[in-house]
Design a protein around this motif. Structure first.
Motif, PDB file in Angstrom:
ATOM      1  N   ASP A  56       0.675  -1.341   0.040  1.00  0.00           N
ATOM      2  CA  ASP A  56      -0.065  -0.143  -0.071  1.00  0.00           C
ATOM      3  C   ASP A  56       0.811   1.240   0.156  1.00  0.00           C
ATOM      4  N   SER A  57       0.432   2.286  -0.626  1.00  0.00           N
ATOM      5  CA  SER A  57       1.064   3.636  -0.565  1.00  0.00           C
ATOM      6  C   SER A  57       0.720   4.462   0.637  1.00  0.00           C
ATOM      7  N   TRP A  58       1.549   5.344   0.845  1.00  0.00           N
ATOM      8  CA  TRP A  58       1.280   6.561   1.846  1.00  0.00           C
ATOM      9  C   TRP A  58      -0.097   6.767   2.032  1.00  0.00           C
ATOM     10  N   GLU A  59      -0.553   7.290   0.852  1.00  0.00           N
ATOM     11  CA  GLU A  59      -1.926   7.839   0.791  1.00  0.00           C
ATOM     12  C   GLU A  59      -3.241   6.864   1.103  1.00  0.00           C
ATOM     13  N   THR A  60      -2.841   5.555   0.904  1.00  0.00           N
ATOM     14  CA  THR A  60      -3.766   4.397   1.117  1.00  0.00           C
ATOM     15  C   THR A  60      -3.583   4.398   2.524  1.00  0.00           C
ATOM     16  N   VAL A  61      -2.531   4.144   3.107  1.00  0.00           N
ATOM     17  CA  VAL A  61      -2.690   4.040   4.623  1.00  0.00           C
ATOM     18  C   VAL A  61      -3.105   4.976   5.478  1.00  0.00           C
ATOM     19  N   ASP A  62      -3.007   6.308   5.066  1.00  0.00           N
ATOM     20  CA  ASP A  62      -3.959   7.508   5.477  1.00  0.00           C
ATOM     21  C   ASP A  62      -5.143   7.547   5.451  1.00  0.00           C
ATOM     22  N   ARG A  63      -5.527   7.356   4.354  1.00  0.00           N
ATOM     23  CA  ARG A  63      -7.032   7.146   3.907  1.00  0.00           C
ATOM     24  C   ARG A  63      -7.827   6.108   4.662  1.00  0.00           C
ATOM     25  N   ASN A  64      -7.240   4.947   4.558  1.00  0.00           N
ATOM     26  CA  ASN A  64      -7.860   3.596   5.314  1.00  0.00           C
ATOM     27  C   ASN A  64      -7.890   3.672   6.754  1.00  0.00           C
ATOM     28  N   SER A  65      -6.868   4.402   7.299  1.00  0.00           N
ATOM     29  CA  SER A  65      -7.060   4.644   8.838  1.00  0.00           C
ATOM     30  C   SER A  65      -7.277   6.004   9.400  1.00  0.00           C
TER      31      SER A  65
END
Length: 535
Positions: A56-65
């Motif tokens: 996962d990318s930085w953006e995905t981690v921030d969005r999911n969490s």
């Protein structure tokens, strides 16, 4: 003859756990460790609560969490930051609370780009070394010397053979200890079991596992999961059912049911070419759903016709029935055979860029060799230069192709081992003609062919200084010349052999939920009181 008793210990999400321990974060923290713009390792809470997965990318981690997950970047060697040559375990993982809070504030959410430097895995190697020290101390305390064989499988895994200890009929079995909450609450019994001599030995192994895991957790704060069975393959499969921070046991009478729900590609040695050949035996459109136990329908003769090798046919015949004769090989005092550093980058034929990366690699290799020589009294005679490139017209990674193996070339050249400046000069002499033909996408150096040397002036040899320097735990790495700017690549780049290994190990979490649910359907978990209770 008594059955072997084999354990596989696996540190939970090791690289991510190292950061949790170092920063003083709680065990239930959601944390993702990233390499450039891709998740390398992730804790179980982050996976379960926020569906964060490797890649996962930085953006995905921030969005999911909703920005609740901790994001920490892998440490890098760069011109902007100095690294300790000989950091002690205590200086990294035993910081004061004030120092931990300062690191948390400084490092959380800070991104790094590929052209800033290369990964530095020294803090993880240091943690691994200290953990193995505590493991050996625990085993010697509880079992005594000569009562076990330990094989280190990787930076965060090791096998343990305690057959003699668990089958010693003269030793009084500690029924009272095995009935305690620590052993019982953390143990999963997979499938059925019989109350026989193997059952009794496995109970003792569960106790040993509990001892070691508790000692490591109490001393260092790291958690481990253990698989317990009668051979290496089944112990490895069992470990998945004990995660995280637990242990799981598979009795031989449960082998068939476990293998019937285990994907062929997830079994040791079946993830590559052999696994693909074995999948061809089963006529099914979706080969990913083929289970290991399905191969039991084939005889040795049928397997021999398919594999054209009696040895391979016999091996597959045995493995699909849970038979693994590979022994646990002692590696307790073994030293690494090579010290390697590698850097990948967007394909380039610019000599200055490649030379800059070689300077960084050479200094890292020399510093790590210096550290190894101080510890073990040896130094390398040879340094191997490796490089990779694509055979495409522009030397770039082919677009839209899932596998680039046929167009990716890797080569190596044997060099002498020298101080950094001479090492770089010698490497560039060999690479310049190659660069004219092929833009390179990665270079590496590997020190090997070690020999013992007593009383060698290591600093004078490495750095050619007239005055011998004092090696201290807080010596700083010399600053690296500024690296030329270069366009960032969008692809995830492998940066080190250890890092690639960590990716493969971390990928195991992708299958654990699936394994767990499948084995549930075959009644894999028996009542723990029934297993540990008396006849």
């Amino acid at each position: 003859m008594s059955s072997r008793i084999i354990l596989l210990f696996d540190l939970d999400c090791f690289y991510a756990q190292c950061e949790r321990v170092r920063l003083g974060l709680p065990e239930d923290v959601s944390l993702a460790l990233l390499q450039w713009d891709s998740v390398l390792a992730v804790t179980y809470p982050a996976r379960n609560l926020h569906q964060i997965k490797r890649g996962d990318s930085w953006e995905t981690v921030d969005r999911n969490s909703s920005s609740q997950c901790w994001t920490i970047h892998l440490p890098i060697l760069s011109r902007q930051q100095e690294f300790e040559i000989f950091p002690s375990y205590e200086s990294i993982y035993k910081m004061s609370r004030e120092e931990q809070l300062e690191c948390q504030q400084r490092e959380r959410g800070v991104r790094q780009s590929q052209n800033q430097g290369k990964a530095c895995l020294e803090r993880y190697r240091m943690a691994s070394m200290r953990i193995f020290e505590v493991v050996l101390e625990s085993l010697q305390k509880h079992l005594g010397k000569g009562q076990f064989v330990l094989e280190r499988a990787s930076i965060d895994e090791f096998y343990l053979d305690i057959t003699e200890y668990c089958n010693n009929s003269s030793r009084k079995f500690e029924e009272e200890s095995i009935s305690n909450d620590n052993a019982k609450k953390s143990t999963v019994v997979v499938g059925t079991f019989a109350r026989d001599s193997i059952h009794r030995a496995l109970k003792q192994a569960c106790l040993v596992s509990s001892w070691v895991r508790q000692d490591v957790r109490d001393e260092l704060g790291f958690t481990m999961s253990t698989g317990i069975s009668t051979n290496k393959m089944m112990a490895k499969l069992a470990a998945s059912h004990g995660k995280p921070n637990g242990q799981a046991m598979v009795h031989p009478c449960a082998f068939s049911s476990v293998l019937a729900t285990t994907k062929l590609s997830k079994v040791r040695n079946f993830g590559g070419k052999l696994g693909k050949e074995a999948q061809q035996l089963v006529d099914r459109d979706n080969s990913d759903d083929i289970m290991m136990g399905e191969l039991q329908q084939f005889s040795v003769l049928q397997l021999k016709e398919h594999f054209s090798s009696h040895e391979t046919a016999q091996f597959v015949f045995d493995v699909c029935r849970g038979i693994d004769k590979e022994s646990v090989k002692e590696t307790k005092g073994a030293l690494v055979q090579s010290i390697t550093a590698f850097k990948s980058f967007p394909a380039t034929n610019c000599n200055d860029q490649i030379q800059s990366w070689l300077k960084l690699l050479a200094r890292e290799i020399v510093l790590r060799v210096c550290q190894d020589t101080t510890r073990h009294g040896r130094h390398p005679k040879v340094c191997t230069l490796s490089y990779t490139y694509y055979t495409t017209p522009n030397g770039q990674r082919p677009q839209g192709i899932k596998s680039t193996r046929s167009q990716r070339q890797s080569r190596s050249i044997r060099l002498g081992y020298h101080p950094p400046e001479r090492l770089v000069s010698q490497a560039m002499e060999r690479l310049v003609p190659i660069i004219k033909q092929h833009p390179l996408r990665g270079v590496g150096l590997s020190a090997n062919s070690f020999e013992s040397k007593g009383g060698v002036a290591i600093d004078r040899f490495f750095f050619q200084t007239a005055k011998r320097k004092e090696i201290s735990p807080h010596s700083k790495m010399p600053k690296v010349e500024p690296l030329p700017s270069q366009k960032e690549s969008q692809e995830t780049i492998a940066i080190d052999h250890d890092l690639e290994l960590a990716k493969k190990l971390q990928a195991s979490y992708d299958r654990e939920d699936t394994l767990w649910s499948r084995v549930q359907s075959i009644k894999k978990i028996r009542k723990i009181d029934s297993f540990f209770g008396k006849r």
